[in-house]
Design an enzyme around this catalytic site. Structure first.
Site, mmCIF file in Angstrom:
data_model
loop_
_atom_site.group_PDB
_atom_site.id
_atom_site.type_symbol
_atom_site.label_atom_id
_atom_site.label_comp_id
_atom_site.label_asym_id
_atom_site.label_seq_id
_atom_site.Cartn_x
_atom_site.Cartn_y
_atom_site.Cartn_z
ATOM 1 C CD GLN A 1 5.459 12.497 -4.495
ATOM 2 O OE1 GLN A 1 4.283 12.229 -4.666
ATOM 3 N NE2 GLN A 1 5.853 13.505 -3.741
ATOM 4 C CG HIS B 1 -3.807 1.083 -7.305
ATOM 5 N ND1 HIS B 1 -3.009 1.414 -6.221
ATOM 6 C CD2 HIS B 1 -4.603 0.066 -6.881
ATOM 7 C CE1 HIS B 1 -3.316 0.648 -5.191
ATOM 8 N NE2 HIS B 1 -4.277 -0.175 -5.563
#
Length: 225
Positions: free
Chosen positions: A154, A116
């Protein structure tokens, strides 16, 4: 996991924050354009997005936004895509024969979710056990920052930090834990402002229960000055 190339599957992949590779997906021609050429192209694209949203770019406050955003993308937020910016992590002989783990904790992480393009903000904790060489402390922070400055997930970021330090130090004995907030979760979608994401990667001796526990205990220490 395999996805069909349709909008429903691609939306599900992004909304569920699923990564597809431990390497940053880059085209073969990723570096064929100069920095200035990339900024010029992105500037026009940002201007088009803003105009499509109905914004009046003749307003003094908005007129410079496309150029600011383009420079920020290329030189700051995604500067870690440029291999020329990779930190030169020189190593030194471990002359003082320090044989325990070295932990650099609470390294600030500013990254960007690749699904995003919203911020990821948190802390990284990195450790290694020397096999005869050491690396400057600030270089550990710079390696974290280099791999953070690109569109990321991540899990990939955690792996890339460990792999880079393993290569620099020529040892498998490297570990990394990251605890971060994802604004794509906190500010949109479920909008859970309290949740954070924890990822870890343990190599070599850090796969052993006692060594891993020692590392995790160190990063719990409350360091105040």
């Amino acid at each position: 996991m395999k996805f069909n190339n349709n909008i429903e599957d691609l939306d599900a992949l992004g909304n569920d924050h699923i990564g597809t590779s431990s390497d940053t997906p880059l085209r073969k021609d990723a570096f064929s354009l100069s920095t200035d050429e990339k900024i010029d192209i992105i500037k026009d694209d940002v201007r088009h997005i803003m105009e499509t949203l109905g914004l009046d770019l003749t307003d003094d406050s908005l007129n410079g936004t496309p150029n600011r955003v383009a420079k920020m993308f290329v030189k700051e937020l995604f500067g870690g895509l440029d291999p020329k910016r990779k930190p030169n992590a020189s190593t030194f002989e471990n002359k003082y024969k320090y044989g325990e783990m070295l932990v650099e904790k609470n390294i600030t992480v500013y990254s960007t979710c690749e699904h995003h393009l919203l911020p990821i903000v948190g802390k990284a904790h990195v450790a290694y056990i020397s096999n005869g060489t050491v690396v400057g402390l600030s270089k550990m922070n710079r390696i974290v920052d280099y791999y953070a400055k690109r569109p990321q997930v991540q899990e990939r970021l955690t792996i890339q930090i460990v792999k880079e330090l393993q290569d620099v130090l020529q040892t498998e004995d490297v570990a990394c834990v990251i605890d971060a907030k994802h604004l794509c979760v906190n500010s949109r979608g479920i909008r859970d402002t309290e949740s954070s994401t924890v990822t870890s990667e343990f190599g070599g001796k850090f796969k052993e229960k006692e060594t891993r526990r020692e590392f995790l205990d160190y990063i719990k220490l409350d360091t105040q000055f």
